[in-house]
Design a protein around this motif. Sequence first.
Motif, PDB file in Angstrom:
ATOM      1  N   ARG A  75      74.652 -35.620  12.551  1.00  0.00           N
ATOM      2  CA  ARG A  75      74.932 -36.915  11.912  1.00  0.00           C
ATOM      3  C   ARG A  75      75.795 -36.726  10.668  1.00  0.00           C
ATOM      4  O   ARG A  75      76.793 -37.439  10.467  1.00  0.00           O
ATOM      5  CB  ARG A  75      73.623 -37.612  11.540  1.00  0.00           C
ATOM      6  N   TYR A  79      69.578 -32.969  14.693  1.00  0.00           N
ATOM      7  CA  TYR A  79      70.046 -34.352  14.560  1.00  0.00           C
ATOM      8  C   TYR A  79      70.739 -34.581  13.222  1.00  0.00           C
ATOM      9  O   TYR A  79      71.844 -35.118  13.172  1.00  0.00           O
ATOM     10  CB  TYR A  79      68.856 -35.312  14.706  1.00  0.00           C
ATOM     11  N   ASP A  84      68.362 -45.118  13.137  1.00  0.00           N
ATOM     12  CA  ASP A  84      69.796 -45.257  12.876  1.00  0.00           C
ATOM     13  C   ASP A  84      70.426 -46.367  13.704  1.00  0.00           C
ATOM     14  O   ASP A  84      71.367 -47.035  13.254  1.00  0.00           O
ATOM     15  CB  ASP A  84      70.499 -43.917  13.100  1.00  0.00           C
ATOM     16  N   ASP A  85      69.919 -46.596  14.924  1.00  0.00           N
ATOM     17  CA  ASP A  85      70.353 -47.767  15.685  1.00  0.00           C
ATOM     18  C   ASP A  85      70.098 -49.041  14.888  1.00  0.00           C
ATOM     19  O   ASP A  85      70.959 -49.929  14.797  1.00  0.00           O
ATOM     20  CB  ASP A  85      69.578 -47.861  17.014  1.00  0.00           C
ATOM     21  N   GLU A 132      66.948 -41.478  15.887  1.00  0.00           N
ATOM     22  CA  GLU A 132      67.933 -42.253  16.644  1.00  0.00           C
ATOM     23  C   GLU A 132      67.605 -43.742  16.599  1.00  0.00           C
ATOM     24  O   GLU A 132      68.495 -44.586  16.402  1.00  0.00           O
ATOM     25  CB  GLU A 132      67.997 -41.768  18.088  1.00  0.00           C
ATOM     26  N   THR A 133      66.330 -44.079  16.768  1.00  0.00           N
ATOM     27  CA  THR A 133      65.927 -45.489  16.715  1.00  0.00           C
ATOM     28  C   THR A 133      66.181 -46.071  15.331  1.00  0.00           C
ATOM     29  O   THR A 133      66.708 -47.180  15.189  1.00  0.00           O
ATOM     30  CB  THR A 133      64.443 -45.629  17.082  1.00  0.00           C
ATOM     31  N   VAL A 140      74.991 -42.896  14.632  1.00  0.00           N
ATOM     32  CA  VAL A 140      73.886 -42.678  15.571  1.00  0.00           C
ATOM     33  C   VAL A 140      74.208 -41.479  16.465  1.00  0.00           C
ATOM     34  O   VAL A 140      75.290 -41.409  17.061  1.00  0.00           O
ATOM     35  CB  VAL A 140      73.659 -43.922  16.436  1.00  0.00           C
ATOM     36  N   GLN A 182      64.265 -46.458  24.204  1.00  0.00           N
ATOM     37  CA  GLN A 182      63.834 -45.066  24.208  1.00  0.00           C
ATOM     38  C   GLN A 182      63.477 -44.656  25.640  1.00  0.00           C
ATOM     39  O   GLN A 182      62.593 -45.249  26.266  1.00  0.00           O
ATOM     40  CB  GLN A 182      62.625 -44.875  23.284  1.00  0.00           C
ATOM     41  N   HIS A 220      80.185 -45.002  18.574  1.00  0.00           N
ATOM     42  CA  HIS A 220      78.958 -44.722  19.323  1.00  0.00           C
ATOM     43  C   HIS A 220      78.998 -45.395  20.693  1.00  0.00           C
ATOM     44  O   HIS A 220      78.643 -44.782  21.719  1.00  0.00           O
ATOM     45  CB  HIS A 220      77.744 -45.215  18.516  1.00  0.00           C
ATOM     46  N   ASP A 266      73.017 -39.305  19.807  1.00  0.00           N
ATOM     47  CA  ASP A 266      72.180 -39.318  21.002  1.00  0.00           C
ATOM     48  C   ASP A 266      72.559 -38.148  21.900  1.00  0.00           C
ATOM     49  O   ASP A 266      73.417 -37.323  21.547  1.00  0.00           O
ATOM     50  CB  ASP A 266      72.299 -40.653  21.746  1.00  0.00           C
TER      51      ASP A 266
END
Length: 220
Positions: free
Chosen positions: A170, A166, A132-133, A129-130, A145, A42, A188, A147
């Motif tokens: 997505r 977001y 989904d990572d 985002e975190t 993901v 992050q 990604h 970004d």
Amino acid sequence: MRAPHAAAVRAVYARLLEGYGPQGWWPAETPFEVMVGAILTQNAAWANVERAIARLRAAGLLAPEALAALPPEAIAPHIRPAGYFNVKARRLAAYCRWYLAAGGLEGLARRPTEALRRALLAVHGVGPETADDILLYAFGRPVFVIDAYTRRIFSRLGLAEAGWGYERLRAWFEAALEPDPDLFGEYHALIVRHAKAACRKRPACAGCVLRGDCSTGAGA
């Protein structure tokens, strides 16, 4: 029936793959290392995250039990290269405590994707985002993901609007592609590679593999 934008989204993927080749993401030895990297990356360059992870490994701390047993102030010096190390130490400690309480990798892997995503988003410091990572790269779930690079590239291509939230973006990607974690991860990774190589904040359009379909590149 495939969404109307599917052909364009898949065509971008094909050109990126042809231009850069497979990326082989996520660079990690274990699913837990993926999770740590997702938290540390992050607002950080990946090279600095790798340095922080290497320091955790050298100290014998790259395990949820080890990190959960430490107060954040004892974790922070080890992850200093990743920046915002005091904040990230608190997030990492909170995540590890939650992870162990939830049954670790095996316990969490039994949860359906949407339930697991909701649980991840409830953890301190874990945003979409975190989460989904972690879902994609640690658990192999077909979650795309999003970004800042994705927004930049696809808005410049005129395929998506820069102001989309977001979840909307997505869903837009997931509607265009087969629900394949390998495909999502490779796409990604290619987006990140292209954003760093060409589609920067100040774009380097010469030689861009997407230039023919981009209004920014066409006018450069």
